[in-house]
Design a protein around this motif. Structure first.
Motif, mmCIF file in Angstrom:
data_model
loop_
_atom_site.group_PDB
_atom_site.id
_atom_site.type_symbol
_atom_site.label_atom_id
_atom_site.label_comp_id
_atom_site.label_asym_id
_atom_site.label_seq_id
_atom_site.Cartn_x
_atom_site.Cartn_y
_atom_site.Cartn_z
ATOM 1 N N VAL A 1 1.269 -0.743 -0.042
ATOM 2 C CA VAL A 1 -0.077 0.423 -0.261
ATOM 3 C C VAL A 1 1.052 0.998 -0.262
ATOM 4 C CG1 VAL A 1 -1.362 1.363 1.465
ATOM 5 C CG2 VAL A 1 -1.993 -1.166 0.934
ATOM 6 N N VAL A 2 2.368 1.003 0.727
ATOM 7 C CA VAL A 2 2.496 2.578 1.202
ATOM 8 C C VAL A 2 3.342 2.496 -0.428
ATOM 9 C CG1 VAL A 2 4.482 3.116 1.986
ATOM 10 C CG2 VAL A 2 3.674 1.919 3.828
ATOM 11 N N GLN A 3 3.953 1.664 -0.970
ATOM 12 C CA GLN A 3 4.409 1.416 -2.285
ATOM 13 C C GLN A 3 3.223 2.279 -3.300
ATOM 14 O OE1 GLN A 3 7.537 -1.563 -4.404
ATOM 15 N NE2 GLN A 3 7.149 -2.182 -2.605
ATOM 16 N N GLU A 4 1.904 1.523 -3.732
ATOM 17 C CA GLU A 4 1.230 1.563 -4.911
ATOM 18 C C GLU A 4 1.004 3.444 -4.785
ATOM 19 O OE1 GLU A 4 -1.275 -1.385 -3.971
ATOM 20 O OE2 GLU A 4 0.345 -2.737 -4.777
ATOM 21 N N ALA A 5 0.341 3.613 -3.030
ATOM 22 C CA ALA A 5 0.158 4.852 -2.394
ATOM 23 C C ALA A 5 1.371 6.191 -3.608
ATOM 24 C CB ALA A 5 -0.443 4.985 -1.514
ATOM 25 N N PHE A 6 1.880 5.746 -2.312
ATOM 26 C CA PHE A 6 2.954 7.242 -3.986
ATOM 27 C C PHE A 6 2.782 7.234 -4.502
ATOM 28 C CE2 PHE A 6 4.153 7.075 1.159
ATOM 29 C CZ PHE A 6 4.686 8.580 1.279
ATOM 30 N N LEU A 7 3.451 5.859 -5.500
ATOM 31 C CA LEU A 7 3.338 5.965 -6.796
ATOM 32 C C LEU A 7 1.580 6.653 -7.754
ATOM 33 C CD1 LEU A 7 5.323 4.814 -9.027
ATOM 34 C CD2 LEU A 7 3.920 2.841 -9.365
ATOM 35 N N LYS A 8 0.553 6.141 -7.351
ATOM 36 C CA LYS A 8 -0.325 6.864 -7.365
ATOM 37 C C LYS A 8 -0.507 8.433 -7.453
ATOM 38 C CE LYS A 8 -4.074 4.148 -8.065
ATOM 39 N NZ LYS A 8 -5.866 3.130 -7.771
ATOM 40 N N ALA A 9 -0.059 8.738 -6.145
ATOM 41 C CA ALA A 9 0.128 10.233 -5.759
ATOM 42 C C ALA A 9 1.288 10.611 -6.582
ATOM 43 C CB ALA A 9 0.557 10.590 -4.630
ATOM 44 N N TYR A 10 2.180 10.230 -7.495
ATOM 45 C CA TYR A 10 2.813 11.000 -8.115
ATOM 46 C C TYR A 10 2.227 11.047 -9.592
ATOM 47 C CZ TYR A 10 7.521 11.653 -10.611
ATOM 48 O OH TYR A 10 8.255 11.806 -11.712
ATOM 49 N N GLY A 11 1.749 10.028 -9.546
ATOM 50 C CA GLY A 11 1.163 9.808 -11.309
ATOM 51 C C GLY A 11 0.169 10.585 -11.312
ATOM 52 N N ASN A 12 -0.551 10.814 -10.350
ATOM 53 C CA ASN A 12 -1.449 11.935 -10.624
ATOM 54 C C ASN A 12 -1.121 13.470 -9.785
ATOM 55 O OD1 ASN A 12 -4.104 10.350 -11.560
ATOM 56 N ND2 ASN A 12 -3.000 8.897 -10.098
ATOM 57 N N LEU A 13 -0.102 14.043 -9.608
ATOM 58 C CA LEU A 13 0.222 14.898 -9.223
ATOM 59 C C LEU A 13 -0.585 16.083 -9.231
ATOM 60 C CD1 LEU A 13 1.341 15.495 -6.230
ATOM 61 C CD2 LEU A 13 3.867 15.067 -8.133
ATOM 62 N N ALA A 14 -0.453 15.936 -10.674
ATOM 63 C CA ALA A 14 -1.152 17.453 -11.802
ATOM 64 C C ALA A 14 -2.488 17.718 -11.339
ATOM 65 C CB ALA A 14 -0.753 16.909 -13.353
ATOM 66 N N LYS A 15 -3.359 16.456 -10.753
ATOM 67 C CA LYS A 15 -4.724 16.266 -10.576
ATOM 68 C C LYS A 15 -4.817 16.701 -9.883
ATOM 69 C CE LYS A 15 -5.368 12.594 -13.411
ATOM 70 N NZ LYS A 15 -5.855 11.110 -13.417
ATOM 71 N N PHE A 16 -3.739 16.903 -8.571
ATOM 72 C CA PHE A 16 -4.207 17.595 -7.123
ATOM 73 C C PHE A 16 -4.510 19.065 -7.205
ATOM 74 C CE2 PHE A 16 -2.018 19.128 -2.715
ATOM 75 C CZ PHE A 16 -3.075 18.873 -2.201
ATOM 76 N N GLN A 17 -5.336 19.870 -6.737
ATOM 77 C CA GLN A 17 -6.425 20.419 -7.029
ATOM 78 C C GLN A 17 -5.279 21.778 -5.703
ATOM 79 O OE1 GLN A 17 -7.726 21.612 -9.579
ATOM 80 N NE2 GLN A 17 -7.708 19.822 -10.184
ATOM 81 N N GLU A 18 -4.765 21.182 -4.961
ATOM 82 C CA GLU A 18 -4.390 22.242 -3.995
ATOM 83 C C GLU A 18 -5.776 22.454 -2.807
ATOM 84 O OE1 GLU A 18 -1.376 25.138 -4.820
ATOM 85 O OE2 GLU A 18 -0.195 22.882 -6.162
#
Lengths: 209, 85
Positions: free
Chosen positions: A58-75
């Motif tokens: 989960v740690v790996q998948e969550a960070f990888l997903k966050a990395y891949g979707n960073l552009a979609k993070f609206q802040e």
């Protein structure tokens, strides 16, 4: 008897700076975010999955997903809250895969208001945790929280262990604030009752000879 | 305040978000209702024990391995381009 103080205030001041640098392609900034939150994500994941290997995944998948979707993070929320939402979803998916016979959902129907009313009201010894070694205590705490439904233990872990606010927990789990409060009360009361089996004050002179 | 009302307010009380009037009523209830006092006290201890337990700490060696695996996968993702997660 005062209020519980949260352990984590969360260093958020430069979080946004790191997130923006990572969005701009700076991998060392993203690595700093990993370093900052990996322990929290691991703890949350293991609390939900109750399985160390799953928690590592989960740690790996969550960070990888966050990395891949960073552009979609609206802040609009904290990066950490967004990351927790991703991690909780990954952890619940793991749990579903491992226990397909059981419904695993955060929307488990809450039974009537009466089901978590305390039944056993025995007091505890003054410093219950000191009756056990660290290892024994961890075993007790782990076994006890495993008995809660995933939806309850997730809310408890985010609010009481990780120190997220009620609103942040609601946002991370996509639940309403009243739903978080209701689950939190039940989780706390159920854990209290279960821990009582280990921590209850023993009456002296109770006839055991 | 009745015992059932105390229970409804317990979470807000422990989280320190009760309005001052309700807080006074609740503490007044706790001063004479032993059962509710015990529930309140042991619930607070439950939270503190879990919070301080260091349950599921990530060992440093595993932490290093996970971080390096994450960063390697991130690099691979970057090379493959967006949409590959």
């Amino acid at each position: 008897m005062g209020a519980i103080q949260n352990k984590l205030e969360g260093p958020v001041s430069d979080e946004l700076t790191l997130v923006r640098a990572a969005k701009g392609g700076d991998d060392s900034a993203f690595e700093e975010l990993v370093r900052r939150y990996d322990r929290n994500v691991f703890r949350i994941a293991q609390h939900i999955t109750q399985n160390r290997e799953d928690a590592e995944d989960v740690v790996q998948e969550a960070f990888l997903k966050a990395y891949g979707n960073l552009a979609k993070f609206q802040e609009q929320s904290k990066f950490y809250t967004w990351l927790v939402r991703i991690a909780v979803n990954e952890a619940l998916m793991k749990l579903r895969r491992r226990k397909p016979e059981r419904t695993v959902s955060l929307d488990e129907d809450i039974k009537t208001e009466d089901d978590s009313l305390p039944r056993e009201i025995a007091d505890w010894t003054p410093n219950p945790e000191q009756q056990y070694s660290q290892a024994e205590l961890r075993e007790i705490l782990s076994k006890t929280i495993q008995g809660l439904p995933p939806g309850f233990r997730t809310v408890f872990v985010l609010r009481d262990v990780e120190g997220l606010s009620t609103e942040e927990t609601a946002a991370a789990l996509e639940l309403s604030v009243p739903a978080v409060k209701s689950r939190l009360l039940r989780a706390r009361l159920q854990l209290r009752e279960r821990l009582g089996r280990y921590f209850q004050k023993r009456e002296s002179g109770d006839g055991d000879q | 305040m009745k015992c059932s009302e105390f229970l409804t307010e317990l979470t807000n009380y422990l989280d320190g978000v009760l309005d001052s009037n309700t807080k006074v009523e609740l503490e007044n209830h706790l001063s004479w209702c032993h059962n509710c006092y015990v529930v309140c006290d042991t619930t607070k201890k439950t939270i503190e024990i879990y919070r301080d337990s260091q349950l599921y700490e990530l060992p440093e060696d595993l932490r290093g391995r996970l971080r390096s695996a994450i960063m390697t996968k991130c690099q691979q993702h970057k090379k493959r381009g967006p949409g590959s997660v």
